[in-house]
Enzyme design. Structure first.
Site, short mmCIF file in Angstrom:
data_model
loop_
_atom_site.label_atom_id
_atom_site.label_comp_id
_atom_site.label_asym_id
_atom_site.label_seq_id
_atom_site.Cartn_x
_atom_site.Cartn_y
_atom_site.Cartn_z
CB SER A 111 6.83 6.39 -7.69
OG SER A 111 6.79 7.34 -6.64
CE1 TYR A 131 1.14 10.49 -3.36
CE2 TYR A 131 3.44 10.34 -3.98
CZ TYR A 131 2.31 9.76 -3.44
OH TYR A 131 2.35 8.48 -2.99
CB THR A 157 -1.51 9.44 -5.75
OG1 THR A 157 -0.82 8.61 -6.68
CG2 THR A 157 -1.84 8.64 -4.50
CE LYS A 239 -1.53 4.02 -7.36
NZ LYS A 239 -1.27 4.23 -5.94
CG HIS A 263 -1.29 4.41 -1.24
ND1 HIS A 263 -1.35 5.67 -1.79
CD2 HIS A 263 0.04 4.16 -1.08
CE1 HIS A 263 -0.12 6.15 -1.93
NE2 HIS A 263 0.73 5.25 -1.52
#
Ligand SMILES: Cc1cc2nc3c(=O)[nH]c(=O)nc-3n(C[C@H](O)[C@H](O)[C@H](O)COP(=O)(O)O)c2cc1C
Ligand SMILES: CCCCC(=O)C(=O)O
Length: 371
Positions: A111, A131, A157, A239, A263
């Protein structure tokens, strides 16, 4: 598991252990889904509605789990999804997860909101989850840092222009414990989550919701996908795709892969289970890029069903956190061993000796008997 107590026999046992062991702030953050958690529950339940059509008399004395993703060899189609802030589960956090992934020769997605820096993760098959931040230069730097540190793909994402409404985190006024930071942002003054001044949003007291609102660019649109593609020298996946329409747009935008994901039921509640939309997405993609799935995968049979319906591999989110909390790196290895052996047995009993043997005809889906 090897101690005096009752041995763990399923991934659920790791979660039960964490429920007794983790503090409420972390446990609720890790466990919860958005709003009424309909999608969260559905992700697992939907696997139970898919049935396996086993073939027999196939000599299953040797079963191989190995496969490749985006051209890289991995030992099994069971990989590790990005989950933020893993040091709340165990002091070694993402470092332990990465070491476990390497021991199992599988892929870990880090992440971008990890409590370990991109550069500190050792070698192995690793992708960075990204992100799009309001600070576009900071976003570009993350991509470059990942490339310089040996990451082989970016998973962008696309389902989080805002944080989903997670009631437990609001009640708890979620915060990242002060001894931890969003490590990739340590030099920017944006590494704390849930500082007193950030929790004052009248409608959502979760420190994370406030943090997301301050950092993430809610204008997120297809031009950002193109921008990430233009910056990255490594493959880019999206994603968070759940429809055929968006899958086609993603392929047309030139992505290298699609992760079918809701998610983990944490964003928009009442969207369908990922296993229920996987085939729709795969048909739309028609083999042009690899399609992956995450959400509710807890058993070897779940992995088998996802592969039968078109996934190249699957990713595990929460089970990694429970295993990490149980016993760090060794715990994650133990959890991965368990689900890999479940998959091996499911394949053998269904008459498949390699992942390439698993076909659409090996499953029966409600309302779609396709033979
Ligand atoms: C605690 C937690 C943190 C997560 N953090 C991220 C994240 O930072 N970025 C992201 O793209 N997805 C994140 N996810 C979603 C996971 O990547 C994945 O989609 C989901 O957990 C899969 O479902 P599962 O938990 O049922 O396996 C997170 C999920 C959880 C449970
Ligand atoms: C944007 C939120 C960061 C972590 C995350 O994705 C999650 O909690 O689900």
């Amino acid at each position: 598991m090897t101690g005096q107590g009752t041995p763990f026999v399923s991934l659920d046992d790791f979660e039960q252990h964490a429920m007794r062991n983790l503090d409420r702030n972390a446990l609720d953050y890790y466990r919860s889904g958005a709003q009424d958690m309909i999608t969260l529950k559905e992700n697992q339940r939907a696997f139970d509605r898919v049935f396996i059509r086993p073939r027999v008399l196939r000599d299953v004395s040797t079963v191989a789990l190995s496969t490749s993703i985006l051209g890289e060899q991995i030992a099994s189609p069971i990989c590790i999804a990005p989950t933020a802030m893993q040091r709340m589960a165990h002091p070694d956090g993402e470092l332990a997860t990465a070491r476990a992934a390497k021991r199992k020769s599988t892929c870990m997605v880090l992440s971008s909101w990890s409590t370990t820096r991109i550069e500190d993760i050792g070698d192995g098959v690793k992708w960075l989850q990204l992100y799009v931040y309001k600070d576009r230069e900071a976003t570009r730097r993350l991509i470059e840092r990942a490339q310089d540190s040996g990451y082989t793909a970016i998973a962008l994402t696309v389902d989080t222009p805002y944080l989903g409404r997670r009631l437990a985190d609001i009640r708890n006024r979620f915060r990242l414990p002060p001894h931890l930071t969003m490590a990739n942002f340590a030099d920017t003054g944006k590494a704390q989550v849930g500082k007193a001044e950030a929790t004052s949003a009248a409608d959502n007291a979760s420190g994370l919701a406030a943090y997301v609102a301050s950092q993430i660019d809610p204008t997120l649109n297809w031009s950002h996908v193109e921008w990430v593609k233009s910056v990255a020298r490594i493959p880019v996946l999206v994603k968070g795709i759940l429809t055929a329409e968006d899958a086609v747009l993603a392929v047309n935008a030139g992505v290298d892969g699609i992760i079918v994901s809701n998610h983990g039921g944490r964003q928009l509640d009442t969207v369908p289970a990922t296993i229920d939309v996987l085939e729709e997405v795969c048909r739309a993609v028609d083999g042009r890029v690899e399609v992956f799935l995450d959400g509710g995968v807890r058993r070897g049979t779940d992995v088998f069903k996802a592969l039968a319906l078109g996934a190249r591999a699957v990713f595990l989110g929460r089970p990694v956190l429970w295993a990490l909390n149980y016993n760090g790196e060794d715990g994650v290895v133990e959890m991965l061993n368990m689900i890999n052996e479940e998959l091996r047995l499911a394949m053998a009993l269904a008459g498949c000796v390699s992942v390439a043997d698993i076909t659409r005809n090996h499953v029966k889906v409600p309302g779609q008997p396709r033979l």
